[in-house]
Design a protein around this motif. Structure first.
Motif, PDB file in Angstrom:
ATOM      1  N   SER A  37       1.087  -1.345   0.489  1.00 31.17           N
ATOM      2  CA  SER A  37      -0.113   0.144   0.057  1.00 31.17           C
ATOM      3  C   SER A  37       0.680   1.017  -0.102  1.00 31.17           C
ATOM      4  N   THR A  38       2.078   1.352   0.893  1.00 30.52           N
ATOM      5  CA  THR A  38       2.654   2.381   0.972  1.00 30.52           C
ATOM      6  C   THR A  38       4.057   2.512  -0.646  1.00 30.52           C
ATOM      7  N   LEU A  41       1.501   3.973  -2.933  1.00 30.59           N
ATOM      8  CA  LEU A  41       0.886   5.558  -2.840  1.00 30.59           C
ATOM      9  C   LEU A  41       1.833   6.754  -3.223  1.00 30.59           C
ATOM     10  N   VAL A  42       3.464   6.035  -2.843  1.00 30.47           N
ATOM     11  CA  VAL A  42       4.870   6.850  -3.075  1.00 30.47           C
ATOM     12  C   VAL A  42       5.154   6.976  -4.359  1.00 30.47           C
ATOM     13  N   GLY A  44       3.202   6.242  -6.896  1.00 34.36           N
ATOM     14  CA  GLY A  44       1.751   6.800  -7.320  1.00 34.36           C
ATOM     15  C   GLY A  44       2.306   8.771  -7.380  1.00 34.36           C
ATOM     16  N   VAL A  45       2.720   8.943  -6.082  1.00 32.85           N
ATOM     17  CA  VAL A  45       2.804  10.151  -6.299  1.00 32.85           C
ATOM     18  C   VAL A  45       4.299  10.710  -6.545  1.00 32.85           C
ATOM     19  N   ALA A  58       3.335  12.170   1.957  1.00 37.36           N
ATOM     20  CA  ALA A  58       2.532  11.470   1.418  1.00 37.36           C
ATOM     21  C   ALA A  58       2.849   9.758   1.710  1.00 37.36           C
ATOM     22  N   GLY A  59       4.036   9.381   2.175  1.00 40.82           N
ATOM     23  CA  GLY A  59       4.490   8.203   2.875  1.00 40.82           C
ATOM     24  C   GLY A  59       3.867   8.369   4.578  1.00 40.82           C
ATOM     25  N   GLY A  62       0.116   8.013   4.166  1.00 42.82           N
ATOM     26  CA  GLY A  62      -0.153   6.648   4.049  1.00 42.82           C
ATOM     27  C   GLY A  62       0.097   5.217   5.357  1.00 42.82           C
ATOM     28  N   THR A 227      -0.530   2.986 -10.172  1.00 42.52           N
ATOM     29  CA  THR A 227      -0.512   4.026  -9.689  1.00 42.52           C
ATOM     30  C   THR A 227       0.223   5.080  -9.963  1.00 42.52           C
TER      31      THR A 227
END
Length: 239
Positions: A37-38, A41-42, A44-45, A58-59, A62, A227
């Protein structure tokens, strides 16, 4: 060691081993969730921006959100299990007080179903009842150890720590390297971690290792690819 003592010892050892393995599997799965999941997220950012502060924010968001979500979910789940176990023990306690002979017959039948002869099963049931009637019925009939009722706080903290440990890997991998290497380093680190968690999960679950690793790597790789593509599109659009 006679047949009755052997049966009781094997049941206790099996219950304890199963409990420990369940905790280990939960830890591995929690860490795996933190990694995937992390990382998604990172990465994708990172597809949208190269700003290290944005990536770190963001990390961390999350990581905290995921860890707290895992912990609260585990707390609720284990609390429900604990309540069910307590209710079952309370009912067993009432039945032992109100109909001891019927409960003794029931325990004898359960032991006989485990392979003991009727005579040995009766003798073992009488001895167990004389020593600890509730404990005997709880373990043989319900599969519960009254002395080891699950603790929801322990489960919540274990999930929080496991998720956090898994999430730290992609978080550090995305913010520590130079800007041009952030995504490749993160992808390699995450895929290596997924190989490890897939292997550990398979070994603890006594299942084939290769399919477990393959599922883990493909799932995590797909999450990062999707992502990153979404982040890249948003970044290109100036969002």
């Amino acid at each position: 060691m006679d047949d009755g003592a052997t049966a009781e010892h094997e049941a206790d050892r099996s219950t304890g081993l199963s409990g420990r393995l369940n905790w280990l599997r939960a830890g591995v799965l929690g860490a795996n969730d933190g990694v995937v999941s992390t990382a998604g997220l990172v990465v994708g950012v990172a597809g949208a921006t190269s700003d290290a502060t944005a990536l770190l924010a963001a990390g961390l968001a999350g990581l905290l959100a995921g860890a707290l979500s895992m912990a609260s979910g585990e707390y609720v789940s284990v609390s429900t299990q604990r309540d069910s176990e307590r209710a079952a023990l309370a009912q067993e306690r009432r039945e032992l007080a109100e109909q001891p002979e019927e409960e003794l017959d029931e325990l004898t039948g359960l032991l006989r179903d485990r392979g003991l002869t009727p005579e040995v099963a009766r003798e073992v049931a009488e001895q167990l009842t004389a020593r600890d009637a509730l404990g005997a019925h709880a373990q043989v009939e319900l599969g519960i150890d009254p002395e080891q009722i699950v603790n929801p706080w322990h489960a919540a903290w274990a999930s929080f720590v496991a998720f956090t440990c898994g999430a730290l890997l992609p978080l550090l991998a995305i913010v520590l390297p130079p800007a041009g290497l952030r995504v490749p380093v993160t992808v390699v680190a995450v895929l290596c971690a997924l190989v490890l968690t897939g292997w550990a999960g398979a070994r603890l679950g006594v299942s084939p290792v290769r399919p477990s690793i393959l599922r883990n790597v493909l799932g995590g790789g797909l999450a990062m690819a999707v992502t990153y593509a979404a982040g890249s599109l948003l970044g290109a659009a100036g969002v």
